[in-house]
Design a protein around this motif. Structure first.
Motif, PDB file in Angstrom:
ATOM      1  N   GLN A   5       0.812  -1.202   0.000  1.00 35.94           N
ATOM      2  CA  GLN A   5       0.000   0.000   0.000  1.00 35.94           C
ATOM      3  C   GLN A   5       0.856   1.267   0.000  1.00 35.94           C
ATOM      4  OE1 GLN A   5      -2.555  -0.428   3.382  1.00 35.94           O
ATOM      5  NE2 GLN A   5      -3.708  -2.107   2.485  1.00 35.94           N
ATOM      6  N   ILE A   6       1.926   1.266   0.766  1.00 36.81           N
ATOM      7  CA  ILE A   6       2.850   2.397   0.792  1.00 36.81           C
ATOM      8  C   ILE A   6       4.266   1.844   0.662  1.00 36.81           C
ATOM      9  CG2 ILE A   6       1.385   3.930   2.163  1.00 36.81           C
ATOM     10  CD1 ILE A   6       2.997   3.195   4.606  1.00 36.81           C
ATOM     11  N   GLU A   7       5.148   2.630   0.103  1.00 34.24           N
ATOM     12  CA  GLU A   7       6.510   2.159  -0.077  1.00 34.24           C
ATOM     13  C   GLU A   7       7.269   2.257   1.243  1.00 34.24           C
ATOM     14  OE1 GLU A   7      10.383   3.064  -2.787  1.00 34.24           O
ATOM     15  OE2 GLU A   7       8.404   3.480  -3.612  1.00 34.24           O
ATOM     16  N   ILE A   8       7.588   1.104   1.796  1.00 32.40           N
ATOM     17  CA  ILE A   8       8.311   1.036   3.056  1.00 32.40           C
ATOM     18  C   ILE A   8       9.715   0.530   2.752  1.00 32.40           C
ATOM     19  CG2 ILE A   8       8.428  -0.060   5.316  1.00 32.40           C
ATOM     20  CD1 ILE A   8       5.385  -0.234   5.264  1.00 32.40           C
ATOM     21  N   PRO A   9      10.730   1.233   3.219  1.00 30.63           N
ATOM     22  CA  PRO A   9      12.102   0.812   2.918  1.00 30.63           C
ATOM     23  C   PRO A   9      12.494  -0.463   3.662  1.00 30.63           C
ATOM     24  CG  PRO A   9      12.123   2.631   4.455  1.00 30.63           C
ATOM     25  CD  PRO A   9      10.687   2.444   4.038  1.00 30.63           C
ATOM     26  N   HIS A  10      13.493  -1.124   3.127  1.00 29.94           N
ATOM     27  CA  HIS A  10      14.088  -2.293   3.772  1.00 29.94           C
ATOM     28  C   HIS A  10      15.548  -1.951   4.026  1.00 29.94           C
ATOM     29  CE1 HIS A  10      15.962  -6.344   3.891  1.00 29.94           C
ATOM     30  NE2 HIS A  10      14.916  -6.555   4.670  1.00 29.94           N
ATOM     31  N   PHE A  11      15.981  -2.079   5.271  1.00 28.77           N
ATOM     32  CA  PHE A  11      17.334  -1.717   5.658  1.00 28.77           C
ATOM     33  C   PHE A  11      18.189  -2.965   5.838  1.00 28.77           C
ATOM     34  CE2 PHE A  11      14.455   1.565   7.125  1.00 28.77           C
ATOM     35  CZ  PHE A  11      15.086   2.739   6.734  1.00 28.77           C
ATOM     36  N   ASP A  12      19.397  -2.952   5.250  1.00 32.86           N
ATOM     37  CA  ASP A  12      20.299  -4.084   5.441  1.00 32.86           C
ATOM     38  C   ASP A  12      21.706  -3.643   5.831  1.00 32.86           C
ATOM     39  OD1 ASP A  12      21.167  -3.079   3.031  1.00 32.86           O
ATOM     40  OD2 ASP A  12      21.135  -4.991   1.980  1.00 32.86           O
ATOM     41  N   MET A  13      21.852  -2.375   6.132  1.00 37.37           N
ATOM     42  CA  MET A  13      23.118  -1.816   6.598  1.00 37.37           C
ATOM     43  C   MET A  13      22.853  -1.126   7.945  1.00 37.37           C
ATOM     44  SD  MET A  13      25.310  -2.732   4.367  1.00 37.37           S
ATOM     45  CE  MET A  13      26.753  -1.729   4.177  1.00 37.37           C
ATOM     46  N   PRO A  14      23.912  -0.726   8.675  1.00 42.16           N
ATOM     47  CA  PRO A  14      23.736  -0.184  10.026  1.00 42.16           C
ATOM     48  C   PRO A  14      22.738   0.975  10.104  1.00 42.16           C
ATOM     49  CG  PRO A  14      26.042  -0.590   9.607  1.00 42.16           C
ATOM     50  CD  PRO A  14      25.335  -0.806   8.304  1.00 42.16           C
ATOM     51  N   VAL A  15      21.947   0.937  11.178  1.00 41.53           N
ATOM     52  CA  VAL A  15      20.939   1.970  11.406  1.00 41.53           C
ATOM     53  C   VAL A  15      20.959   2.413  12.863  1.00 41.53           C
ATOM     54  CG1 VAL A  15      19.374   1.154   9.585  1.00 41.53           C
ATOM     55  CG2 VAL A  15      19.075   0.333  11.933  1.00 41.53           C
ATOM     56  N   GLN A  16      20.435   3.612  13.078  1.00 40.28           N
ATOM     57  CA  GLN A  16      20.097   4.078  14.413  1.00 40.28           C
ATOM     58  C   GLN A  16      18.591   3.947  14.530  1.00 40.28           C
ATOM     59  OE1 GLN A  16      21.366   7.986  15.781  1.00 40.28           O
ATOM     60  NE2 GLN A  16      19.377   8.264  16.773  1.00 40.28           N
ATOM     61  N   LYS A  53      19.239 -24.930   5.766  1.00 44.19           N
ATOM     62  CA  LYS A  53      19.612 -23.615   5.242  1.00 44.19           C
ATOM     63  C   LYS A  53      18.669 -22.563   5.789  1.00 44.19           C
ATOM     64  CE  LYS A  53      21.914 -24.387   0.887  1.00 44.19           C
ATOM     65  NZ  LYS A  53      21.960 -23.990  -0.500  1.00 44.19           N
ATOM     66  N   LYS A  54      19.248 -21.405   6.128  1.00 44.85           N
ATOM     67  CA  LYS A  54      18.451 -20.266   6.585  1.00 44.85           C
ATOM     68  C   LYS A  54      17.736 -19.685   5.370  1.00 44.85           C
ATOM     69  CE  LYS A  54      19.130 -15.900   9.014  1.00 44.85           C
ATOM     70  NZ  LYS A  54      20.109 -15.010   9.620  1.00 44.85           N
ATOM     71  N   THR A  55      16.405 -19.709   5.393  1.00 42.07           N
ATOM     72  CA  THR A  55      15.605 -19.281   4.251  1.00 42.07           C
ATOM     73  C   THR A  55      14.673 -18.143   4.651  1.00 42.07           C
ATOM     74  OG1 THR A  55      15.648 -21.564   3.447  1.00 42.07           O
ATOM     75  CG2 THR A  55      14.010 -20.107   2.461  1.00 42.07           C
ATOM     76  N   LEU A  56      14.678 -17.075   3.853  1.00 46.02           N
ATOM     77  CA  LEU A  56      13.817 -15.930   4.116  1.00 46.02           C
ATOM     78  C   LEU A  56      12.356 -16.315   3.907  1.00 46.02           C
ATOM     79  CD1 LEU A  56      13.599 -12.848   4.691  1.00 46.02           C
ATOM     80  CD2 LEU A  56      13.730 -12.503   2.220  1.00 46.02           C
ATOM     81  N   VAL A  57      11.540 -16.052   4.931  1.00 44.46           N
ATOM     82  CA  VAL A  57      10.110 -16.355   4.854  1.00 44.46           C
ATOM     83  C   VAL A  57       9.321 -15.076   4.585  1.00 44.46           C
ATOM     84  CG1 VAL A  57       8.115 -17.204   6.163  1.00 44.46           C
ATOM     85  CG2 VAL A  57      10.325 -18.330   6.403  1.00 44.46           C
ATOM     86  N   LYS A  58       9.690 -13.984   5.289  1.00 42.82           N
ATOM     87  CA  LYS A  58       8.970 -12.721   5.158  1.00 42.82           C
ATOM     88  C   LYS A  58       9.941 -11.574   5.357  1.00 42.82           C
ATOM     89  CE  LYS A  58       5.116 -10.274   5.100  1.00 42.82           C
ATOM     90  NZ  LYS A  58       4.329 -10.104   3.933  1.00 42.82           N
ATOM     91  N   GLN A  59       9.948 -10.634   4.419  1.00 40.70           N
ATOM     92  CA  GLN A  59      10.806  -9.460   4.522  1.00 40.70           C
ATOM     93  C   GLN A  59      10.057  -8.352   5.263  1.00 40.70           C
ATOM     94  OE1 GLN A  59      11.861  -6.985   1.021  1.00 40.70           O
ATOM     95  NE2 GLN A  59      13.946  -7.671   1.475  1.00 40.70           N
ATOM     96  N   TRP A  60      10.722  -7.783   6.301  1.00 41.50           N
ATOM     97  CA  TRP A  60      10.129  -6.702   7.065  1.00 41.50           C
ATOM     98  C   TRP A  60      10.977  -5.447   6.877  1.00 41.50           C
ATOM     99  CZ3 TRP A  60       5.313  -7.312   8.501  1.00 41.50           C
ATOM    100  CH2 TRP A  60       4.832  -8.606   8.695  1.00 41.50           C
ATOM    101  N   LEU A  61      11.152  -4.646   7.902  1.00 43.08           N
ATOM    102  CA  LEU A  61      11.915  -3.400   7.776  1.00 43.08           C
ATOM    103  C   LEU A  61      13.424  -3.603   7.854  1.00 43.08           C
ATOM    104  CD1 LEU A  61       9.759  -1.011   9.991  1.00 43.08           C
ATOM    105  CD2 LEU A  61      10.022  -0.929   7.524  1.00 43.08           C
TER     106      LEU A  61
END
Length: 139
Positions: A5-16, A53-61
């Protein structure tokens, strides 16, 4: 569904991450560390082990809660009986391969460097505009 519904970013590098918790009541008052850990778990990608194997089931933030490097400003901000909530601000942090110590982040940086070797133009982050809009909102 919300991501569509809205574009929500996905972070995979360091965040605060800064969280402000507004509780429904003082009954069963939680500790801040527990709230932060629960929040990090809830908004991180969901994985299952399939065939060892570690398998992605659902991508969140967040790709992983280990990318949270700073919790500055997080607090239990108050009681709001009518609208208990958590307000979350995620800010990407700059990374430097020379000073980074986390093997996960080092691997991600090297993967990005490899990807960029085969690109004609530098890649702009897909959530740059989103982050800039959020930052302007709080200025």
């Amino acid at each position: 569904m919300l991501r569509k519904q809205i574009e929500i970013p996905h972070f995979d590098m360091p965040v605060q991450m800064t969280c402000r918790y507004y509780l429904q009541s003082r009954k069963h008052y939680p500790d801040l560390t527990g709230l932060q850990q629960a929040t990090a778990d809830i908004i991180s990608d969901e994985y299952k082990t399939i065939n060892h194997k570690k398998t992605l089931v659902k991508q969140w933030l967040l790709s992983d809660d280990r990318i949270i490097k700073n919790w500055d400003g997080s607090k239990i901000a108050g009681i709001d009986k009518l609208n208990p909530r958590t307000e979350i601000i995620i800010t990407p942090l700059e990374v430097d391969l020379k000073t980074e110590t986390d093997p996960y982040i080092i691997k991600k940086i090297k993967e990005r460097q490899q990807e960029n070797l085969f690109r004609e133009k530098p890649r702009e982050s897909p959530y740059t505009d989103y982050i800039n809009n959020l930052l302007n909102k709080y200025d």
